[in-house]
Structure formats: structure tokens, C-alpha cells
Design a protein around this motif. Sequence first.
Motif, PDB file in Angstrom:
ATOM      1  N   SER A  19       0.907  -1.240   0.073  1.00 34.95           N
ATOM      2  CA  SER A  19      -0.101  -0.120   0.045  1.00 34.95           C
ATOM      3  C   SER A  19       0.731   1.132   0.071  1.00 34.95           C
ATOM      4  O   SER A  19       0.225   2.348   0.505  1.00 34.95           O
ATOM      5  N   LEU A  55      -6.130  -3.407   3.561  1.00 35.68           N
ATOM      6  CA  LEU A  55      -6.799  -3.894   2.395  1.00 35.68           C
ATOM      7  C   LEU A  55      -8.166  -3.189   2.285  1.00 35.68           C
ATOM      8  O   LEU A  55      -8.692  -3.115   1.218  1.00 35.68           O
ATOM      9  N   ALA A  56      -8.950  -2.932   3.519  1.00 35.44           N
ATOM     10  CA  ALA A  56     -10.039  -2.387   3.248  1.00 35.44           C
ATOM     11  C   ALA A  56     -10.377  -0.854   2.754  1.00 35.44           C
ATOM     12  O   ALA A  56     -10.986  -0.547   1.864  1.00 35.44           O
ATOM     13  N   ALA A  73     -10.063  -1.475  -5.264  1.00 35.39           N
ATOM     14  CA  ALA A  73      -9.405  -2.798  -5.477  1.00 35.39           C
ATOM     15  C   ALA A  73     -10.612  -3.960  -5.371  1.00 35.39           C
ATOM     16  O   ALA A  73     -11.655  -3.696  -4.644  1.00 35.39           O
ATOM     17  N   ASP A  74     -10.667  -4.743  -6.530  1.00 30.02           N
ATOM     18  CA  ASP A  74     -11.829  -5.751  -6.990  1.00 30.02           C
ATOM     19  C   ASP A  74     -11.494  -7.180  -5.802  1.00 30.02           C
ATOM     20  O   ASP A  74     -12.499  -7.513  -5.540  1.00 30.02           O
ATOM     21  N   HIS A  75     -10.045  -7.471  -5.687  1.00 29.58           N
ATOM     22  CA  HIS A  75      -9.862  -8.416  -4.858  1.00 29.58           C
ATOM     23  C   HIS A  75      -8.812  -8.200  -3.895  1.00 29.58           C
ATOM     24  O   HIS A  75      -7.739  -7.407  -4.412  1.00 29.58           O
ATOM     25  N   CYS A  76      -8.698  -8.397  -2.769  1.00 32.59           N
ATOM     26  CA  CYS A  76      -7.886  -8.193  -1.553  1.00 32.59           C
ATOM     27  C   CYS A  76      -7.434  -9.466  -1.163  1.00 32.59           C
ATOM     28  O   CYS A  76      -7.919 -10.310  -0.694  1.00 32.59           O
ATOM     29  N   ARG A  85      -9.762  -1.448  -1.135  1.00 28.43           N
ATOM     30  CA  ARG A  85     -10.990  -1.809  -1.469  1.00 28.43           C
ATOM     31  C   ARG A  85     -11.852  -0.414  -1.706  1.00 28.43           C
ATOM     32  O   ARG A  85     -12.641  -0.284  -2.956  1.00 28.43           O
ATOM     33  N   GLU A  86     -11.942   0.266  -0.888  1.00 24.23           N
ATOM     34  CA  GLU A  86     -12.696   1.657  -0.921  1.00 24.23           C
ATOM     35  C   GLU A  86     -12.010   2.283  -2.321  1.00 24.23           C
ATOM     36  O   GLU A  86     -12.710   3.287  -2.915  1.00 24.23           O
ATOM     37  N   LYS A 114      -7.595   1.426 -12.140  1.00 25.87           N
ATOM     38  CA  LYS A 114      -9.264   1.542 -12.297  1.00 25.87           C
ATOM     39  C   LYS A 114      -9.652   2.368 -13.141  1.00 25.87           C
ATOM     40  O   LYS A 114     -10.693   2.335 -13.960  1.00 25.87           O
ATOM     41  N   ASP A 143      -5.388  -5.935   7.256  1.00 24.07           N
ATOM     42  CA  ASP A 143      -6.919  -6.074   6.669  1.00 24.07           C
ATOM     43  C   ASP A 143      -7.318  -4.727   6.838  1.00 24.07           C
ATOM     44  O   ASP A 143      -8.100  -4.467   5.718  1.00 24.07           O
ATOM     45  N   THR A 161      -9.227  -4.742 -13.830  1.00 22.74           N
ATOM     46  CA  THR A 161      -9.537  -5.110 -12.737  1.00 22.74           C
ATOM     47  C   THR A 161      -8.262  -5.104 -11.876  1.00 22.74           C
ATOM     48  O   THR A 161      -7.183  -5.692 -12.411  1.00 22.74           O
TER      49      THR A 161
END
Length: 335
Positions: free
Chosen positions: A168, A196-197, A204-207, A200-201, A180, A193, A185
Motif C-alpha cells: 500500500s 486492504l479495506a 480494488a476488486d480483490h484483496c 477496496r474503497e 481502475k 486487513d 480489474t
Amino acid sequence: MQVIRLQAPGGLDRFQLHDEQDPGQPGAGEIRVRVRASSLNYHDYLIASGAWPAADGRIPLSDAGGVVEAVGAGVSEFAVGDHVLSCFFPRWQDGPPTVSDFAEVPGDGWDGYARELVVCPASWFTRAPQGYSHAEAATLTTAGLTAWRALVVNGGLKAGDSVLVLGSGGVSIFALQFAKAMGATVLATSSSDAKLASMRELGADHCINYRQTPEWGAAVRELTGGRGVDHVIEVGGPGTLAQSISAVRTGGHIALIGVLTGHAGEVPTTQLMAKQARLQGLIVGSRREQVDMVRAIDAIGLRPVIDRRFALADIGAAFRHQESGAHLGKICLEF
């Protein structure tokens, strides 16, 4: 003007704040820039910590965002009041790579931008994106352009592609945002975590938490229906490269841009050969690529993710925050 100098042999307690002479007015082909912000990169940390030796008294930092205060004779690209950002390789203007070291990089081989004023050739800067703050502009010189070159210039990113970003930090977050914005994708890895959250915001489609899933290359293949990703933004180096090769599709592209896990290590050459993948090293990019990136940012409206901002005098604390690994995106200094 205020200037930060790093005393050899380096270390985060070796910064000294000085009052130094104004650099004066620009000569022919030059501009005078009041630097308003900078941002930290792993390369800057290596210099600051003493892991990468620099000259005694070096002014650190490669990134700068500021405003033009005066222009010299013959300068037509800039006018007083223009917002600008610095170039990582000031003499690599266009074309294929012409540099293979850091001898002419501000903050390393030359004095950098931890100072309030600079007079230099106009070609060492480009315009900043429209509406950007100086801190936002300063995030682009190294991290933004590295992600842009990796995906767009070298990778030929197109809508429908899949991109894996590791961690990150600044480059990875920019890569996520560029991917994006261009219809790709994005898969992201982190040991946190919470981070990763946040990713995702950002889209990101998959973490994947790589501590919970050490074989994350296989997890990436599973998430892509067994195919693997088109592009990997590889910032780890030897400690992560094997998993990146596992994650990339046959004929895919791995952009090797970081050495967070070390400067040398084994490469699973048989697996890389079997994948027929392209493993390409790169260091930032040229001025022309930066101009193109700024044009794209103006078109898509991308805004950088800034984790924290520090004053120039607090540069040591800023690097300690970077060292902690707690940040997501960029750490900036504002003057």
C-alpha cells in the motif's frame, strides 16, 4: 531561505535546518521556483537513513511541488505563477532510457528539494495537474510516474486488463488508481486487513492478506479463473518475485520497481521461462512521460492519496513514520 541538510553518514537524527542565501534570479533558460511541498519515497529513505551513502551536507528529497516566481530569458513554457513539479531524472527528457544510476537525481547525486527556493533549468520541471495542491503535485515526481510508466508506457495497459499491486505504498496506490481509471480489474495484497479495506474503497476488486495466505500467487490465479494477471507491480524484489511469477499469466508483464525485501536473490528462472512472461526493471521515467501523465490526470481527475503531512523542520519525524510502515499512500512535507 530554509534548507535541510543531511550530515554524513546519514541517519534520521542527522538532519540539520539551516538559513541559507537566496539563490537569486534565473539566468537564460532557467526558472526560479518557490518549493511548497515534497513527498517521501523509499529511495529518499535509503539516503536519509544512511543505507545509501550520500555526500556530506546533501540536501535530500527528489520530489518538489511549487510555484514559478521568475523566468529567465528564452523561457516560454512557464510563466510567473505557474504551479510546477520536479523531474526525477532532470536530463532524461525523452526517448528510451539513458540513465542507469542515481548520479544526477536530486536528493542523491545532486542536492534535492528540501529547501524553499531553487533556480534551475526550466526543463527540470513540468506543469502540475490542474487544481492540484502543491503537496498533491509533489507526490507525482517519483511514485506517480513510476506507476504510470510501469502500466501505461511499458505495460500497454488497456481496459479489461487485470493488475496485481503489492502493498500500500505510494507506487502501488497510484497503480491501483491508474488501473481502475483505465478500466482494469485490480487485485491487491497487504499484511493489514485495515489497509486492504482502504484499498477496496479505492477500487480494488480483490484483496489478499499475504500473511494469512503465504502462497498468494496461487490465490491470484484462483481469483482470475486460473489465468493469472496481465500485470504485476512488483515492489518487493527477491522476497516476493517468486509469488509474482506464480501470479502472472502466461505471456504477462511484471514491472520490477522495488527492492523492499533486498537487493539480490534467487529468481525462479524455469518458472519465468515457462510462463513466457516479461520481467522488466524500471526506475521512474522521462520528462516526456511525466508530461503525458499530467495530461492523463487532467482528463481522468485522479487525486493522490496522502497519508500524513509534516512541516519541513519535522522531516525526521516524517521519515520515522515512513519507517514504521503504518502509512497508506504518500507522506508529504509542506513548507
